[in-house]
Design a protein around this motif. Sequence first.
Motif, PDB file in Angstrom:
ATOM      1  N   TYR A   1       1.071  -1.326  -0.416  1.00  0.00           N
ATOM      2  CA  TYR A   1       0.174  -0.165   0.001  1.00  0.00           C
ATOM      3  C   TYR A   1       1.136   1.058  -0.686  1.00  0.00           C
ATOM      4  N   THR A   2       1.986   1.202   0.379  1.00  0.00           N
ATOM      5  CA  THR A   2       3.263   2.403   0.653  1.00  0.00           C
ATOM      6  C   THR A   2       3.268   2.918  -0.860  1.00  0.00           C
ATOM      7  N   LYS A   3       3.450   1.830  -1.604  1.00  0.00           N
ATOM      8  CA  LYS A   3       3.960   2.074  -2.951  1.00  0.00           C
ATOM      9  C   LYS A   3       2.955   2.574  -3.633  1.00  0.00           C
ATOM     10  N   VAL A   4       1.623   1.810  -3.603  1.00  0.00           N
ATOM     11  CA  VAL A   4       0.188   2.165  -4.292  1.00  0.00           C
ATOM     12  C   VAL A   4      -0.125   3.754  -3.750  1.00  0.00           C
ATOM     13  N   ILE A   5       0.137   3.860  -2.593  1.00  0.00           N
ATOM     14  CA  ILE A   5      -0.056   5.816  -2.605  1.00  0.00           C
ATOM     15  C   ILE A   5       0.979   6.602  -3.581  1.00  0.00           C
TER      16      ILE A   5
ATOM     17  N   GLY B   1      -6.921  -5.389  -7.641  1.00  0.00           N
ATOM     18  CA  GLY B   1      -6.812  -6.940  -8.131  1.00  0.00           C
ATOM     19  C   GLY B   1      -5.833  -7.752  -6.827  1.00  0.00           C
ATOM     20  N   THR B   2      -4.462  -7.318  -6.883  1.00  0.00           N
ATOM     21  CA  THR B   2      -3.961  -7.316  -5.811  1.00  0.00           C
ATOM     22  C   THR B   2      -4.407  -7.522  -4.833  1.00  0.00           C
ATOM     23  N   ALA B   3      -4.758  -6.561  -4.652  1.00  0.00           N
ATOM     24  CA  ALA B   3      -5.209  -5.566  -3.014  1.00  0.00           C
ATOM     25  C   ALA B   3      -6.429  -7.004  -2.224  1.00  0.00           C
ATOM     26  N   LYS B   4      -7.067  -7.077  -3.405  1.00  0.00           N
ATOM     27  CA  LYS B   4      -8.004  -8.130  -3.557  1.00  0.00           C
ATOM     28  C   LYS B   4      -7.564  -9.345  -2.664  1.00  0.00           C
ATOM     29  N   ALA B   5      -6.670  -9.912  -3.347  1.00  0.00           N
ATOM     30  CA  ALA B   5      -5.582 -10.909  -3.239  1.00  0.00           C
ATOM     31  C   ALA B   5      -5.243 -11.425  -1.329  1.00  0.00           C
ATOM     32  N   PHE B   6      -4.306  -9.636  -1.375  1.00  0.00           N
ATOM     33  CA  PHE B   6      -3.612  -9.863  -0.385  1.00  0.00           C
ATOM     34  C   PHE B   6      -4.617  -9.761   1.198  1.00  0.00           C
ATOM     35  N   GLU B   7      -6.255  -8.747   0.416  1.00  0.00           N
ATOM     36  CA  GLU B   7      -6.730  -8.835   2.348  1.00  0.00           C
ATOM     37  C   GLU B   7      -7.870 -10.409   2.527  1.00  0.00           C
ATOM     38  N   ASP B   8      -7.958 -11.122   1.237  1.00  0.00           N
ATOM     39  CA  ASP B   8      -8.614 -12.103   1.734  1.00  0.00           C
ATOM     40  C   ASP B   8      -7.648 -12.730   2.356  1.00  0.00           C
ATOM     41  N   LEU B   9      -6.408 -12.787   2.415  1.00  0.00           N
ATOM     42  CA  LEU B   9      -5.876 -14.265   1.814  1.00  0.00           C
ATOM     43  C   LEU B   9      -4.907 -13.758   3.664  1.00  0.00           C
ATOM     44  N   GLY B  10      -4.734 -12.219   3.932  1.00  0.00           N
ATOM     45  CA  GLY B  10      -4.930 -11.934   5.627  1.00  0.00           C
ATOM     46  C   GLY B  10      -6.014 -12.443   6.712  1.00  0.00           C
TER      47      GLY B  10
ATOM     48  N   THR C   1       1.620 -18.915  -0.920  1.00  0.00           N
ATOM     49  CA  THR C   1       1.448 -17.673  -1.325  1.00  0.00           C
ATOM     50  C   THR C   1       2.409 -15.949  -1.332  1.00  0.00           C
ATOM     51  N   ALA C   2       1.569 -15.792  -0.134  1.00  0.00           N
ATOM     52  CA  ALA C   2       2.986 -14.426   0.029  1.00  0.00           C
ATOM     53  C   ALA C   2       4.811 -14.744  -0.694  1.00  0.00           C
ATOM     54  N   SER C   3       4.897 -15.864  -0.561  1.00  0.00           N
ATOM     55  CA  SER C   3       6.146 -16.032  -0.829  1.00  0.00           C
ATOM     56  C   SER C   3       6.344 -15.674  -2.621  1.00  0.00           C
ATOM     57  N   LYS C   4       5.648 -15.426  -3.301  1.00  0.00           N
ATOM     58  CA  LYS C   4       5.751 -15.072  -4.751  1.00  0.00           C
ATOM     59  C   LYS C   4       5.757 -13.745  -4.822  1.00  0.00           C
ATOM     60  N   PHE C   5       5.330 -12.865  -3.644  1.00  0.00           N
ATOM     61  CA  PHE C   5       5.705 -11.380  -4.006  1.00  0.00           C
ATOM     62  C   PHE C   5       6.781 -10.908  -2.533  1.00  0.00           C
ATOM     63  N   LEU C   6       7.859 -12.161  -2.086  1.00  0.00           N
ATOM     64  CA  LEU C   6       8.848 -11.840  -1.747  1.00  0.00           C
ATOM     65  C   LEU C   6      10.365 -12.192  -2.313  1.00  0.00           C
ATOM     66  N   LYS C   7      11.228 -11.736  -1.823  1.00  0.00           N
ATOM     67  CA  LYS C   7      12.533 -12.214  -2.438  1.00  0.00           C
ATOM     68  C   LYS C   7      13.036 -12.325  -0.963  1.00  0.00           C
ATOM     69  N   THR C   8      12.399 -12.305   0.314  1.00  0.00           N
ATOM     70  CA  THR C   8      13.680 -13.249   1.311  1.00  0.00           C
ATOM     71  C   THR C   8      12.281 -14.634   1.762  1.00  0.00           C
TER      72      THR C   8
ATOM     73  N   GLU D   1      12.294  -8.026   2.214  1.00  0.00           N
ATOM     74  CA  GLU D   1      12.468  -7.158   1.006  1.00  0.00           C
ATOM     75  C   GLU D   1      11.030  -8.690  -0.456  1.00  0.00           C
ATOM     76  N   VAL D   2      10.833  -7.377  -0.670  1.00  0.00           N
ATOM     77  CA  VAL D   2       9.220  -7.402  -1.198  1.00  0.00           C
ATOM     78  C   VAL D   2       9.860  -7.735  -2.936  1.00  0.00           C
ATOM     79  N   ASP D   3       8.766  -8.631  -3.651  1.00  0.00           N
ATOM     80  CA  ASP D   3       9.334  -8.836  -4.687  1.00  0.00           C
ATOM     81  C   ASP D   3       7.611  -8.464  -5.867  1.00  0.00           C
ATOM     82  N   PHE D   4       7.766  -6.931  -6.457  1.00  0.00           N
ATOM     83  CA  PHE D   4       6.207  -6.614  -6.606  1.00  0.00           C
ATOM     84  C   PHE D   4       6.294  -6.577  -8.284  1.00  0.00           C
ATOM     85  N   SER D   5       7.503  -7.093  -8.553  1.00  0.00           N
ATOM     86  CA  SER D   5       7.486  -7.340 -10.012  1.00  0.00           C
ATOM     87  C   SER D   5       6.612  -7.022 -10.679  1.00  0.00           C
ATOM     88  N   GLY D   6       5.769  -8.049 -10.741  1.00  0.00           N
ATOM     89  CA  GLY D   6       4.457  -9.263 -10.996  1.00  0.00           C
ATOM     90  C   GLY D   6       3.215  -7.974 -11.472  1.00  0.00           C
ATOM     91  N   ILE D   7       3.478  -7.005 -10.646  1.00  0.00           N
ATOM     92  CA  ILE D   7       1.969  -6.217 -10.180  1.00  0.00           C
ATOM     93  C   ILE D   7       2.465  -5.076 -11.409  1.00  0.00           C
TER      94      ILE D   7
END
Length: 237
Positions: free
Chosen positions: A80-84, A142-151, A220-227, A126-132
Amino acid sequence: MSHTTKPEQEGVRNHHSRRNFLLYSGATVAATGLMLSGCEPYFPTPMPGNNGEGGIDLGSGDVGILNYAYALEQLEAAFYTKVIDRPFGGMTSKERDLLEDLKEHEIIHREFFKAALGTNAIPGLEVDFSGIDFSDRMSVLGTAKAFEDLGVSAYNGAGRLIKDVNYLLLAGKIVSVEARHAAAIRSIFGDDATAFAGDDIVDPLTGLDVAKSPQTVLATASKFLKTKLNGSNLPTM
């Protein structure tokens, strides 16, 4: 001389009041949070888990579950920081206000877990948002929806694994906020306004929300993480 109208002044005042409330409430939560003083010091390091899996070990017991939640809050706060910071084209003021509020909430949650865990906390991820595509509305929402549902599903699935009733109470309070986030995002995503409580997240037979195990959520979360995270020592029952 200012020409700001009274309604505009009220809007600015309410906007800043909401921001101040979020920031002050975050500081208060962090300062008065449930510190893990009764636990043995745990220092997360890259190490093999029970099954030889590598990555940052989240730990075991309640410490592990709180680190698991902390990892997810780090991911959401970063998103969300990057979105803003990089708003997509055509973002409306209503969408921006919603996404900015979600950002502030996730930052508060992240900082709470960091303060509560103390030396038991895993490091910053360290995150990986290269696919967004942050310039595209549907990609972001769509990503926000996926993250919130996942949370929501993550907290629902982890609740039964928490032993300390105080931490369970905390998780219950946070998952209710995450569910509000999920409903809000779903209400502005797509054409179906009823999807905020669709059958994909609420079982039509039981009326209960979806619950997922930590291992399923981490996959699922690992797809958005480099760590790389290692959840093999987390409790399972």
